[in-house]
Design an enzyme around this catalytic site. Sequence first.
Site, PDB file in Angstrom:
ATOM      1  N   LYS A  20       0.843  -1.209   0.000  1.00  0.00           N
ATOM      2  CA  LYS A  20       0.000   0.000   0.000  1.00  0.00           C
ATOM      3  C   LYS A  20       0.867   1.243   0.000  1.00  0.00           C
ATOM      4  O   LYS A  20       2.041   1.218   0.420  1.00  0.00           O
ATOM      5  CB  LYS A  20      -0.949   0.018   1.206  1.00  0.00           C
ATOM      6  CG  LYS A  20      -0.284   0.110   2.582  1.00  0.00           C
ATOM      7  CD  LYS A  20       0.038   1.510   3.063  1.00  0.00           C
ATOM      8  CE  LYS A  20       0.786   1.500   4.396  1.00  0.00           C
ATOM      9  NZ  LYS A  20       1.512   2.723   4.716  1.00  0.00           N
ATOM     10  N   ASP A  55      -2.118  -1.913  10.604  1.00  0.00           N
ATOM     11  CA  ASP A  55      -2.398  -1.850   9.161  1.00  0.00           C
ATOM     12  C   ASP A  55      -3.006  -3.148   8.632  1.00  0.00           C
ATOM     13  O   ASP A  55      -3.430  -3.208   7.482  1.00  0.00           O
ATOM     14  CB  ASP A  55      -1.101  -1.575   8.373  1.00  0.00           C
ATOM     15  CG  ASP A  55      -0.704  -0.100   8.397  1.00  0.00           C
ATOM     16  OD1 ASP A  55      -1.553   0.738   8.788  1.00  0.00           O
ATOM     17  OD2 ASP A  55       0.438   0.207   8.026  1.00  0.00           O
TER      18      ASP A  55
HETATM   19  P1  ATP Z   1       4.369  -0.337   7.753  1.00  0.00           P
HETATM   20  O1  ATP Z   1       4.092   0.488   6.529  1.00  0.00           O
HETATM   21  O2  ATP Z   1       3.176  -1.183   8.185  1.00  0.00           O
HETATM   22  O3  ATP Z   1       5.048   0.380   8.859  1.00  0.00           O
HETATM   23  P2  ATP Z   1       6.826  -1.251   6.712  1.00  0.00           P
HETATM   24  O4  ATP Z   1       6.747  -1.317   5.224  1.00  0.00           O
HETATM   25  O5  ATP Z   1       7.414  -0.014   7.288  1.00  0.00           O
HETATM   26  O6  ATP Z   1       5.385  -1.482   7.284  1.00  0.00           O
HETATM   27  P3  ATP Z   1       7.597  -4.004   6.952  1.00  0.00           P
HETATM   28  O7  ATP Z   1       8.211  -4.283   5.611  1.00  0.00           O
HETATM   29  O8  ATP Z   1       6.253  -4.538   7.211  1.00  0.00           O
HETATM   30  O9  ATP Z   1       7.649  -2.441   7.271  1.00  0.00           O
HETATM   31  O10 ATP Z   1       8.658  -4.560   8.020  1.00  0.00           O
HETATM   32  C1  ATP Z   1       8.841  -4.038   9.294  1.00  0.00           C
HETATM   33  C2  ATP Z   1       9.666  -5.047  10.096  1.00  0.00           C
HETATM   34  O11 ATP Z   1       8.863  -6.215  10.319  1.00  0.00           O
HETATM   35  C3  ATP Z   1      10.913  -5.518   9.361  1.00  0.00           C
HETATM   36  O12 ATP Z   1      12.041  -4.908   9.933  1.00  0.00           O
HETATM   37  C4  ATP Z   1      10.948  -7.024   9.526  1.00  0.00           C
HETATM   38  O13 ATP Z   1      12.045  -7.489  10.259  1.00  0.00           O
HETATM   39  C5  ATP Z   1       9.662  -7.397  10.277  1.00  0.00           C
HETATM   40  N1  ATP Z   1       8.885  -8.442   9.565  1.00  0.00           N
HETATM   41  C6  ATP Z   1       8.313  -9.497  10.132  1.00  0.00           C
HETATM   42  N2  ATP Z   1       7.658 -10.242   9.223  1.00  0.00           N
HETATM   43  C7  ATP Z   1       7.810  -9.648   8.045  1.00  0.00           C
HETATM   44  C8  ATP Z   1       7.374  -9.947   6.719  1.00  0.00           C
HETATM   45  N3  ATP Z   1       6.635 -11.035   6.430  1.00  0.00           N
HETATM   46  N4  ATP Z   1       7.706  -9.092   5.739  1.00  0.00           N
HETATM   47  C9  ATP Z   1       8.428  -7.989   6.022  1.00  0.00           C
HETATM   48  N5  ATP Z   1       8.892  -7.673   7.238  1.00  0.00           N
HETATM   49  C10 ATP Z   1       8.592  -8.480   8.258  1.00  0.00           C
END
Ligand code: ATP
Length: 298
Positions: free
Chosen positions: A16, A142
């Site tokens: 998203k 989210d």
């Molecule tokens: P948001 O926009 O919800 O804050 P994000 O894009 O900033 O998400 P994610 O890619 O969801 O961040 O990852 C955040 C942390 O979650 C990562 O540092 C990772 O170690 C952990 N994590 C656990 N499971 C997953 C997964 N399936 N995919 C990605 N990251 C994961």
Amino acid sequence: MREHKFGMIKEKAYAKINLGLDVLRRRADGYHEVEMIMQTVDICDDLTFEKSDAQGVHLTIEGADLPADGDNLICRAAALILEAGTVTEGVRITLQKRIPIAAGMAGGSADAAATLRGLNRLFGLGYSMQELRELGVRLGADIPYCIEGGTMLSEGIGEILTPLSSPPACHLVVVKPDINVSTAFVYGNLKADSLPFHPDIDGMAEALSQGSLKGITDRMGNVLETVTEKAYPIITDIKERMRNLGAENALMSGSGPTVFGICKEKETAERIAADIRKRDPSGAVFVTAFHGGAQERL
Ligand code: ATP
């Protein structure tokens, strides 16, 4: 151990972006009350789910260096729904990761939501979308949105969702610079009571219902930029380049550092992508489009 092959279920987990992101206040329990316009984009992870004779959840990950154990949101979501549905069988899950990690694109939440949908189908648990949202919010704010995706207003801590009209067709350039930003750092440093501006979220919802791309691009705003841009000026540089090279507007998504630009023409998005790849080959650059979420998956 002997393995039986049962049917395999596939799910796509879409990333998203936020067309608008406002923070209303920090609650006493530490959560922030938000008003966000969420939009799925056509960048996705692929997940597969198969029943297994081996007990527990076995996750295999391709395309990223992520923990495949109980820390992964996929394992946590699987444990949650299997326990709620009193399922004792084991499951094998594979993840093909494409969504940039720690990017502000809810990649982990999208994977968790896809796991709830996939295991609901695989084990015939019969949970409604609303029930899956209620399970998901226990793991992350989210996740309720990611259950169906599409275009939605997200309020409360992310659990109050209102579907909105899809934006008009356009092209996106999405850039994740090679830096990792912790969501906790950004919210922890946000001065929620003295924000210098508040994006016009109601006006954005109205512009969506009118199908006005200009109404949307004129109102793009994200209060989390006040923290992340200060710490990582590359975000400001990327936004400026996108605008200078013809994007209608550009914004950071979520807590960053991903930046997206909205373009009327695909050529403009491709020109911007080529320019940014040349300047900084270490980042991830996509030319993509909005995705309709569950409606488009049917
Ligand atoms: P948001 O926009 O919800 O804050 P994000 O894009 O900033 O998400 P994610 O890619 O969801 O961040 O990852 C955040 C942390 O979650 C990562 O540092 C990772 O170690 C952990 N994590 C656990 N499971 C997953 C997964 N399936 N995919 C990605 N990251 C994961």
